[in-house]
Scaffold this motif. Structure first.
Motif, PDB file in Angstrom:
ATOM      1  N   PHE A 153       0.775  -1.345  -0.055  1.00  0.00           N
ATOM      2  CA  PHE A 153      -0.236   0.033  -0.041  1.00  0.00           C
ATOM      3  C   PHE A 153       0.744   1.239  -0.032  1.00  0.00           C
ATOM      4  CE2 PHE A 153      -3.293  -2.882   1.152  1.00  0.00           C
ATOM      5  CZ  PHE A 153      -4.396  -2.269   0.741  1.00  0.00           C
ATOM      6  N   PHE A 154       1.837   1.338   0.745  1.00  0.00           N
ATOM      7  CA  PHE A 154       2.789   2.598   0.791  1.00  0.00           C
ATOM      8  C   PHE A 154       4.138   2.569   0.281  1.00  0.00           C
ATOM      9  CE2 PHE A 154      -0.126   2.046   4.685  1.00  0.00           C
ATOM     10  CZ  PHE A 154      -1.025   3.288   4.363  1.00  0.00           C
ATOM     11  N   GLN A 155       4.393   1.340  -0.044  1.00  0.00           N
ATOM     12  CA  GLN A 155       5.784   1.307  -0.997  1.00  0.00           C
ATOM     13  C   GLN A 155       6.861   1.463   0.001  1.00  0.00           C
ATOM     14  OE1 GLN A 155       5.602   3.318  -4.653  1.00  0.00           O
ATOM     15  NE2 GLN A 155       4.206   1.616  -5.376  1.00  0.00           N
ATOM     16  N   PHE A 156       7.810   2.317  -0.208  1.00  0.00           N
ATOM     17  CA  PHE A 156       9.238   2.774   0.605  1.00  0.00           C
ATOM     18  C   PHE A 156       8.781   4.063   1.210  1.00  0.00           C
ATOM     19  CE2 PHE A 156      10.565  -0.417  -2.537  1.00  0.00           C
ATOM     20  CZ  PHE A 156      11.150  -1.503  -1.652  1.00  0.00           C
ATOM     21  N   PRO A 157       9.677   4.108   2.321  1.00  0.00           N
ATOM     22  CA  PRO A 157       9.565   5.826   2.792  1.00  0.00           C
ATOM     23  C   PRO A 157      10.206   6.471   1.696  1.00  0.00           C
ATOM     24  CG  PRO A 157      10.265   4.182   4.514  1.00  0.00           C
ATOM     25  CD  PRO A 157      10.192   3.382   3.135  1.00  0.00           C
ATOM     26  N   LEU A 158      10.128   7.806   1.696  1.00  0.00           N
ATOM     27  CA  LEU A 158      10.702   8.939   1.067  1.00  0.00           C
ATOM     28  C   LEU A 158      12.188   9.095   1.639  1.00  0.00           C
ATOM     29  CD1 LEU A 158       7.816  11.370  -0.140  1.00  0.00           C
ATOM     30  CD2 LEU A 158       8.796   9.598  -1.412  1.00  0.00           C
ATOM     31  N   PRO A 159      13.033   9.599   0.700  1.00  0.00           N
ATOM     32  CA  PRO A 159      14.248   9.802   1.490  1.00  0.00           C
ATOM     33  C   PRO A 159      14.083  10.917   2.440  1.00  0.00           C
ATOM     34  CG  PRO A 159      14.442   9.756  -0.921  1.00  0.00           C
ATOM     35  CD  PRO A 159      12.899   9.657  -0.686  1.00  0.00           C
ATOM     36  N   VAL A 160      14.981  11.041   3.680  1.00  0.00           N
ATOM     37  CA  VAL A 160      14.974  11.837   4.631  1.00  0.00           C
ATOM     38  C   VAL A 160      15.173  13.234   4.132  1.00  0.00           C
ATOM     39  CG1 VAL A 160      15.947  12.551   6.927  1.00  0.00           C
ATOM     40  CG2 VAL A 160      15.618  10.002   6.302  1.00  0.00           C
ATOM     41  N   LEU A 161      16.029  13.565   3.312  1.00  0.00           N
ATOM     42  CA  LEU A 161      16.437  14.936   2.948  1.00  0.00           C
ATOM     43  C   LEU A 161      15.780  15.182   1.542  1.00  0.00           C
ATOM     44  CD1 LEU A 161      20.150  14.683   4.014  1.00  0.00           C
ATOM     45  CD2 LEU A 161      18.008  15.626   5.575  1.00  0.00           C
ATOM     46  N   TYR A 162      15.530  16.618   1.526  1.00  0.00           N
ATOM     47  CA  TYR A 162      15.020  17.033   0.076  1.00  0.00           C
ATOM     48  C   TYR A 162      16.449  17.388  -0.659  1.00  0.00           C
ATOM     49  CZ  TYR A 162      10.337  17.328   1.857  1.00  0.00           C
ATOM     50  OH  TYR A 162       9.058  17.127   2.323  1.00  0.00           O
ATOM     51  N   SER A 183      18.356   5.905   2.953  1.00  0.00           N
ATOM     52  CA  SER A 183      17.614   6.086   3.984  1.00  0.00           C
ATOM     53  C   SER A 183      16.161   5.273   3.825  1.00  0.00           C
ATOM     54  CB  SER A 183      17.165   7.746   4.306  1.00  0.00           C
ATOM     55  OG  SER A 183      16.666   8.273   3.239  1.00  0.00           O
ATOM     56  N   PRO A 184      15.644   5.075   2.681  1.00  0.00           N
ATOM     57  CA  PRO A 184      14.211   4.543   2.622  1.00  0.00           C
ATOM     58  C   PRO A 184      14.580   2.904   2.848  1.00  0.00           C
ATOM     59  CG  PRO A 184      14.354   5.997   1.001  1.00  0.00           C
ATOM     60  CD  PRO A 184      15.804   5.952   1.354  1.00  0.00           C
ATOM     61  N   PHE A 185      15.847   2.492   2.507  1.00  0.00           N
ATOM     62  CA  PHE A 185      16.147   0.986   2.446  1.00  0.00           C
ATOM     63  C   PHE A 185      16.750   0.846   3.784  1.00  0.00           C
ATOM     64  CE2 PHE A 185      16.654   2.432  -1.777  1.00  0.00           C
ATOM     65  CZ  PHE A 185      16.046   1.319  -2.525  1.00  0.00           C
ATOM     66  N   LEU A 186      16.973   1.782   4.697  1.00  0.00           N
ATOM     67  CA  LEU A 186      17.490   1.460   6.301  1.00  0.00           C
ATOM     68  C   LEU A 186      16.270   1.197   6.860  1.00  0.00           C
ATOM     69  CD1 LEU A 186      19.886   4.337   6.781  1.00  0.00           C
ATOM     70  CD2 LEU A 186      20.461   2.026   6.573  1.00  0.00           C
ATOM     71  N   TYR A 187      15.102   1.792   6.741  1.00  0.00           N
ATOM     72  CA  TYR A 187      13.746   1.269   7.476  1.00  0.00           C
ATOM     73  C   TYR A 187      13.389  -0.248   6.999  1.00  0.00           C
ATOM     74  CZ  TYR A 187       8.880   1.085   8.347  1.00  0.00           C
ATOM     75  OH  TYR A 187       7.377   0.790   8.639  1.00  0.00           O
TER      76      TYR A 187
END
Length: 220
Positions: A153-162, A183-187
């Motif tokens: 449903f949510f796939q991966f988190p977005l990168p921490v930094l813009y 960072s998304p893959f660390l989660y």
């Protein structure tokens, strides 16, 4: 736990052992490993665990299984600690994701809330060792299902930094770019590591229950 309390547990344990039971509930009450070893040796004396040629094959088998269930019990106790550690780790991950969302809005709120819900369930089960024995494998399967739904449903988190956040000093720019990309893959890696840990722990709990039942059946 005082020596007086250990003596009382030893007396109760010997009574259970004489009835063909493995007193795991009594042993679980002793958190210190050395004291638990003393209690086990007090319940099952060296003479009781000794195997001689004069014994029947059934008795030899039973005493051999006692060593097996003792080892499985210690692995089970380690698994209990791992369950509780994973619960704390899930809480930490959930708080970090929600905090990052508050500091820098991305899509971390959903991941943080899901992780906190998972941690609540793990805590509820791990606080009672009876629940771990009954629901440990079910809990692992539930976490796997939750992770699959989460990614679907949510796939991966977005990168921490813009992108603008990456404009730091040239020396650090490369490091931040790598960190931001990973960072998304660390989660995901942290959650996957917890699942692997839970899988091993659930299997150890299952093996202990199986060996305990097998040992007690030989005494019937």
């Amino acid at each position: 736990m005082t020596q007086f309390e250990l003596d009382i547990l030893a007396k109760k344990g010997r009574s259970e052992a004489e009835n063909g039971m493995f007193p795991s509930e009594l042993l679980e009450q002793v958190k210190d490993r050395r004291k638990r070893k003393w209690l086990f040796d007090s319940i099952f004396s060296a003479q009781y665990r000794e195997i001689t040629t004069q014994m029947s094959e059934t008795e030899k088998l039973r005493r051999g299984k006692l060593l097996s269930v003792e080892m499985a019990f210690e692995h089970y106790m380690k698994s209990v600690r791992i369950f509780r550690f994973n619960a704390a780790l899930l809480v930490a991950i959930g708080i970090i994701m929600i905090t990052l969302e508050l500091v820098r809005p991305m899509n971390g709120l959903a991941f943080g809330m899901i992780t906190l819900i998972e941690s609540t369930v793990v805590i509820a089960v791990s606080l009672n060792q009876v629940y771990i024995r009954k629901y440990g494998l079910l809990l692992f399967n539930a976490l796997v299902a939750s992770s699959i739904i989460e990614i679907a449903f949510f796939q991966f988190p977005l990168p921490v930094l813009y992108g603008s956040d990456l404009e730091v000093t040239s020396r650090l720019e490369g490091f931040w770019q790598i960190f931001n990309g990973l960072s998304p893959f660390l989660y995901i890696a942290a959650k996957f590591g917890i699942l692997i840990s839970m899988a091993f722990s659930s299997d150890r709990v299952r093996k202990f229950i199986q060996r305990k039942q097998d040992y007690e059946r030989t005494g019937e």
